[in-house]
Design an enzyme around this catalytic site. Structure first.
Site, mmCIF file in Angstrom:
data_model
loop_
_atom_site.group_PDB
_atom_site.id
_atom_site.type_symbol
_atom_site.label_atom_id
_atom_site.label_comp_id
_atom_site.label_asym_id
_atom_site.label_seq_id
_atom_site.Cartn_x
_atom_site.Cartn_y
_atom_site.Cartn_z
ATOM 1 N N LYS A 190 -12.319 -1.442 -6.983
ATOM 2 C CA LYS A 190 -12.988 -0.182 -7.327
ATOM 3 C C LYS A 190 -11.986 0.838 -7.864
ATOM 4 O O LYS A 190 -12.362 1.834 -8.453
ATOM 5 C CB LYS A 190 -13.740 0.380 -6.130
ATOM 6 C CG LYS A 190 -12.872 1.049 -5.100
ATOM 7 C CD LYS A 190 -13.689 1.697 -4.028
ATOM 8 C CE LYS A 190 -12.842 2.577 -3.148
ATOM 9 N NZ LYS A 190 -12.353 3.806 -3.757
ATOM 10 N N LYS A 210 -7.249 -8.771 -9.294
ATOM 11 C CA LYS A 210 -8.390 -8.787 -8.383
ATOM 12 C C LYS A 210 -9.402 -7.709 -8.790
ATOM 13 O O LYS A 210 -9.003 -6.617 -9.208
ATOM 14 C CB LYS A 210 -7.861 -8.502 -6.970
ATOM 15 C CG LYS A 210 -8.803 -8.859 -5.843
ATOM 16 C CD LYS A 210 -8.095 -8.648 -4.517
ATOM 17 C CE LYS A 210 -9.088 -8.673 -3.375
ATOM 18 N NZ LYS A 210 -8.457 -8.343 -2.102
ATOM 19 N N LYS A 226 0.820 -1.222 0.000
ATOM 20 C CA LYS A 226 0.000 0.000 0.000
ATOM 21 C C LYS A 226 0.852 1.269 0.000
ATOM 22 O O LYS A 226 0.469 2.283 -0.573
ATOM 23 C CB LYS A 226 -0.943 0.003 1.209
ATOM 24 C CG LYS A 226 -2.079 -1.000 1.063
ATOM 25 C CD LYS A 226 -3.063 -0.882 2.194
ATOM 26 C CE LYS A 226 -4.237 -1.838 1.970
ATOM 27 N NZ LYS A 226 -5.216 -1.812 3.035
#
Length: 333
Positions: free
Chosen positions: A201, A198, A114
């Site tokens: 959004k 994956k 991240k």
């Protein structure tokens, strides 16, 4: 004996089919098992580890609560609340961050993913949020946590923190050591545009995912345009290993229908994708479109959602504040 279950969902908006099949559908099942005690939390404290637009965050909290209820989680049977409304989560996270060890957090692979290349610019919250996650779980004497592959490492950390606290403060079994709950017969949901990624959004193309707020036409159109290959559908699951898009679509069908992948393969073996996609579209309209209608209806009823949040917060706060008092006593406050 029933399970005490805790799970949290980040209010990032635009929840999609991957969130539903990977988590929320399972929450509904757990909620419906009479002996279980379930706590479902909208983890808004976790959301602010990266910059958020405050108004959008508030809207997303409502949308997540509406999605829980629209999918079938019963607020009378389970506790539904947002994390920031129960101060014990933040208090406990601080105490546990004094128990957790830097070396443990340095091993967390999700932070590396991240934070990207420039870790120096990531927030401290993004680095330490697994400790807050441990606090979320441990405050409710949780026995079981539904986890996907990407969260297993965080649950291991939670178990380590609980064990160390119990040892450090001579409080055997004070924090329960939670077990993972892993879904059987579940295929990871991948992008409709690329079966190796994956469903997310954050992917630019809206055609890559089925949003839980999509209407009938959008659902049918996205399935029609979903990437496939030129071969007929296989007769054995081994044949899917090198066909990621076929594997993904057949996995989605299986999850929505609550059947095994083998059953789906047997049903569609040798058929063309066009016929399979028609069936998949119909199943998706039957299962997802009613959820979409219900989410939109609930979002027009903010007072009702506020009532659910208030009741959930009161129930959660009662449990968590009692636990945090005991934590403070053990620590010496």
């Amino acid at each position: 004996m029933g399970k005490k279950i805790f799970s949290g969902v980040q209010p990032t908006g635009n929840l999609h089919l991957g969130n539903y099949l990977g988590a929320i559908k399972n929450f509904v099942k757990l909620n419906n098992e009479d002996q279980n005690e379930c706590v479902f939390c909208v983890v808004d404290l976790h959301a602010i580890t990266v910059a958020q637009n405050p108004k959008k965050l508030k809207d997303n909290i409502y949308e997540t609560i509406a999605t829980f209820i629209a999918c079938g989680i019963d607020p009378k049977k389970s506790i539904i609340f947002n994390q920031s409304s129960v101060s014990a989560h933040s208090e406990t996270a601080w105490i546990l961050s004094c128990v957790a060890r830097m070396g443990w957090l340095n091993r967390m692979t999700q932070f590396k993913e991240k934070a990207g290349k420039d870790k120096e610019k990531a927030s401290i919250g993004l680095y330490s949020y697994p400790v807050l996650m441990a606090a979320d779980i441990l405050l409710y004497d949780t026995t079981h946590v539904p986890v996907g592959d990407d969260q297993k490492q965080h649950l291991e950390l939670c178990r380590d923190i609980a064990q160390k606290f119990n040892n450090d403060f001579n409080a055997d079994n004070f924090f329960k050591i939670p077990e993972p709950l892993i879904q059987k017969e579940f295929s990871r949901i991948m992008s409709l545009r690329d079966g190796t990624k994956k469903m997310s959004k954050s992917e630019l193309s809206d055609l890559s995912r089925i949003n839980l707020t999509d209407d009938k036409e959008q659902i049918i159109n996205k399935i029609k345009k979903a990437k496939t290959d030129t071969l007929q559908l296989p007769s054995a699951s081994a044949d899917l290993e090198k066909r990621p898009e076929a594997k993904n679509l057949m996995g989605i069908y299986s999850s929505l229908m609550d059947v095994s992948l083998e059953d789906t393969i047997n049903k569609f073996s040798g058929k063309n994708f066009s016929e399979f996609k028609e069936n998949l579209s119909q199943v998706m309209v039957d299962k997802i479109y009613p959820i979409s209608l219900e989410i939109k209806k609930l979002l027009r009823e903010k007072k009702y959602l506020d009532k659910i949040l208030l009741e959930g917060t009161q129930k959660a706060d009662k449990i968590a504040s009692e636990k945090v008092k005991k934590i403070q006593e053990l620590v010496g406050f």
